[in-house]
Design an enzyme around this catalytic site. Structure first.
Site, short mmCIF file in Angstrom:
data_model
loop_
_atom_site.label_atom_id
_atom_site.label_comp_id
_atom_site.label_asym_id
_atom_site.label_seq_id
_atom_site.Cartn_x
_atom_site.Cartn_y
_atom_site.Cartn_z
N ASP A 15 37.14 60.23 40.97
CA ASP A 15 37.56 61.30 40.05
C ASP A 15 38.94 61.46 40.08
OD1 ASP A 15 36.82 63.20 38.03
OD2 ASP A 15 36.61 64.84 39.66
N HIS A 65 44.88 71.15 32.82
CA HIS A 65 44.22 71.78 33.77
C HIS A 65 44.58 71.88 34.97
CE1 HIS A 65 40.48 71.87 36.22
NE2 HIS A 65 40.62 71.00 36.75
N ARG A 104 47.10 79.00 43.34
CA ARG A 104 48.17 79.14 44.33
C ARG A 104 49.46 79.90 43.67
NH1 ARG A 104 46.20 73.64 44.38
NH2 ARG A 104 47.57 73.08 42.56
N SER A 155 26.55 64.83 39.14
CA SER A 155 27.44 64.49 38.16
C SER A 155 26.50 63.74 36.68
CB SER A 155 28.45 63.41 38.57
OG SER A 155 29.22 64.09 39.73
#
Lengths: 424, 424
Positions: free
Chosen positions: B135, B142, B151, B266
């Site tokens: 992935d 994003h 953060r 998934s």
């Protein structure tokens, strides 16, 4: 459980040299080929391989209701998938056939000539089709050492570490068998205080001394495997070298974890030593404090007293043993790892690989990686040829070995031996 | 390249409803079964599936030198493994057979009855045996949104993000096909300011809107695939829902990345739309600044103008479309991703899955996850039944759709539709 095949008094009519990893009490499974015949399943006994396809053809497994030609395959998955209700009796039967007072095979010269193959005539192959591969991070000393070097010596362990058997997904395609050389990986690294990364061969290539367990059977997606059920799904163990490029890892790993620093190759020993053969070496692990969540509680002993050793052999030089560790230096055990892997409903399959993470003891002589042994390169290791090692150099061969010993019986894993070739 | 099968003027003798995802210019591959016969390969055309096993049996692929019964398999891997020199001519041949002026199949009523199956009579299956699953994290919006929320808004992107197509290994075993319900995962989470984690069903279950490419062919371990070579190894694309439990992820992901937060499932759409069918939708990507390292440079266009949509359908309620995004909102493209995956010598195989990472545009109406759409739950979305959604609730069905449209031709992916069931 006790297994007849583990009886220390058993002797085989096949010669087993002193200090062999493969006495009659072991009987690990592997996949081998010979000049005459393609890959099939065998068990190691002394310096020989018992060809299980020949034993089945000779009707010597007849009472076990095995599928036809179950050993005549390039991987062990179909056999492992039969589950322990079948694979445990098979090991017991192989033990019988090899015992000194059993004549079924011993006295059949024609069959013996076909079925008992000297190891030097065989080529070993990766014994499983790997489904998924997880690497855990379950040795407290290792996690503490890494945290001390890269983060904060006063808070070396992250807050989750004693609550979660931390793990991540690795690359299944690049798991190779002992003897397969690997190339030094190329990749992005960044110099201290540099603004931009460079590209080139990794400079800080390292081994990680690990053990891996291989699963049998499956759970449905959405179901979990409890710590009580986990042992049913652990077929056996191999040695595992989780090769790592420290400089690639440092630059790439935030925020989603190691990737190219690891997936250029992981090396596995060829013989899968069964969970049952390791029964005598089970011991209690360390007290887990703080108390773990209920799904991680367990009964029984799931640590293993297995001596582990790593040697580095520079090209045209003697080998130097750089560490002596032990599989018992784990915080989290294998049933906790498998319970954690599946507690969210993640499904496992036969042939998955679950590696322990680097196994380090408290003492520097038992650290499981050059990163720790050389303490980030500040304490180079002297080699027999006068050179020094902080990390692994081109044409070094890294050799891992492991065995348990009890009641005069040595249950060993053979070795995983990998030469690091220069970058392509 | 231009392909005859992509000609917008082509018409099929099979009825293709207006707004169908599957006109004659698409011809995506899937695996289906019917009450009469087990899983085999087909291509979608309008509301029908062309059974490729029947076409091969009827000798209509004879000039293509295909292996016997190559479509009579439960997965497409063996077919994809033949490589584009075979699979591109197969698509061209299927196009011929379905064109309005071709009589070979059209006039053969007996064959047509066997070979052309209404979709409502078929069950779709996961079309590939997944080797490894990676992935990526390749949408700048994003990554910026996540970095801003978790953060530092002023340094939302980590220093490596514009140098590395950041990615990590996911779980292959739990990739499921559209229509397979998933259970809400259980796991460890920690409350704000708590000292210890709790265990229970995840509260913050989310979708991630992604596209995935499926590989064909392999490289040897130690070799790399360049950006120029990568297209040869990209068989096609599906929609991909990378289900995520945000509260599990937050507690577990340091330092080795997401694990149980992702591997409970998934979901993939059933039809693999070929790289060739997407040719008309290739567009240039954003300028990459700072300049990328040489191994990540490329020539040609490898972004795709594919509209993407996600709907949430609560139980017993209408669906609400919660985002309209586009596959073009990527920073890193697919050939850069594959070149990066292999630059260290990591080997790929036929049937690997490489997902894009969540695809978010600049505007909140194009964000690719509820985490971003609801901005960590601070902006709930109103649902048609009067309820609100910050994340996904039990018995919600998440539906993803995608299609490109050009010159009057709509090339679509069908949908990936997954109900979230309560925790087991």
């Amino acid at each position: 459980m006790t297994y007849k095949a583990n009886n220390p008094a058993l002797k085989s009519w096949v010669e087993v040299p002193k200090d062999s990893d493969f006495p009659i009490q072991n009987l690990p499974y592997g996949i081998f080929s010979t000049a005459e015949k393609s890959a099939r399943a065998g068990v190691a006994i002394g310096n020989h391989i018992l060809d299980l396809t020949e034993i089945q053809s000779a009707q010597l497994f007849n009472d076990l209701n095995l599928p036809d030609r179950i050993f005549d395959k390039a991987v062990l998955n179909d056999f492992m998938d039969l589950g322990k209700k079948v694979t445990i009796p098979v090991r017991e039967r192989i033990s019988e056939l090899l015992q000194v007072d059993n004549q079924e095979l011993q006295s059949n010269d024609q069959l013996k000539a076909k079925a008992l193959i000297p190891m030097e005539k065989a080529t070993m192959h990766l014994p499983i089709q790997v489904g998924d591969y997880t690497d855990f991070y379950s040795s407290e000393s290792h996690a503490t050492n890494v945290g001390t070097m890269f983060r904060d010596p006063d808070n070396a362990l992250l807050p989750n570490w004693k609550h979660i058997p931390v793990g991540y997904h690795g690359r299944a395609s690049s798991i190779v068998i002992s003897g397969t050389p690997l190339h030094r990986p190329k990749g992005q690294t960044i110099a201290q205080d540099a603004e931009k990364p460079d590209f080139g061969p990794a400079k800080l290539v390292d081994f990680e001394l690990e053990m891996a367990f291989i699963t049998c059977g499956k759970n449905e997606l959405g179901d979990s495997i409890s710590t009580d059920e986990a042992e049913e799904h652990i077929f056996g163990f191999t040695l595992f070298n989780d090769w790592s490029a420290r400089d690639i890892q440092k630059w790439e790993y935030v925020p989603l974890g190691p990737f190219l620093a690891k997936n250029f190759g992981s090396s596995m020993s060829p013989w899968i030593v069964t969970m049952e053969a390791l029964e005598p070496f089970r011991i209690a692990g360390p007290k887990q404090e703080p108390e773990v969540l209920p799904y991680l509680k367990f009964t029984g002993d799931y640590h293993f007293d297995i001596d582990l050793q790593v040697g580095i052999k520079p090209k045209d030089s003697e080998e130097k043993v750089v560490t002596n560790s032990n599989f018992k230096y784990m915080y989290w055990n294998v049933v906790q790892q498998l319970a954690h892997q599946t507690v969210n409903g993640c499904n496992i399959n036969t042939g998955d690989v679950y590696a322990s993470g680097t196994i380090s003891g408290n003492d520097p002589s038992s650290y499981g990686s050059m990163l720790e042994i050389s303490w980030r390169g500040t304490k180079p290791v002297a080699m027999p040829d006068g050179s020094e090692r902080k990390f692994i150099q081109d044409h070094d061969t890294v050799i891992m070995r492991g065995h348990g010993e009890k009641d005069g019986v040595r249950i060993g894993f053979g070795e995983v031996r990998t030469e690091l070739l220069p970058a392509k």
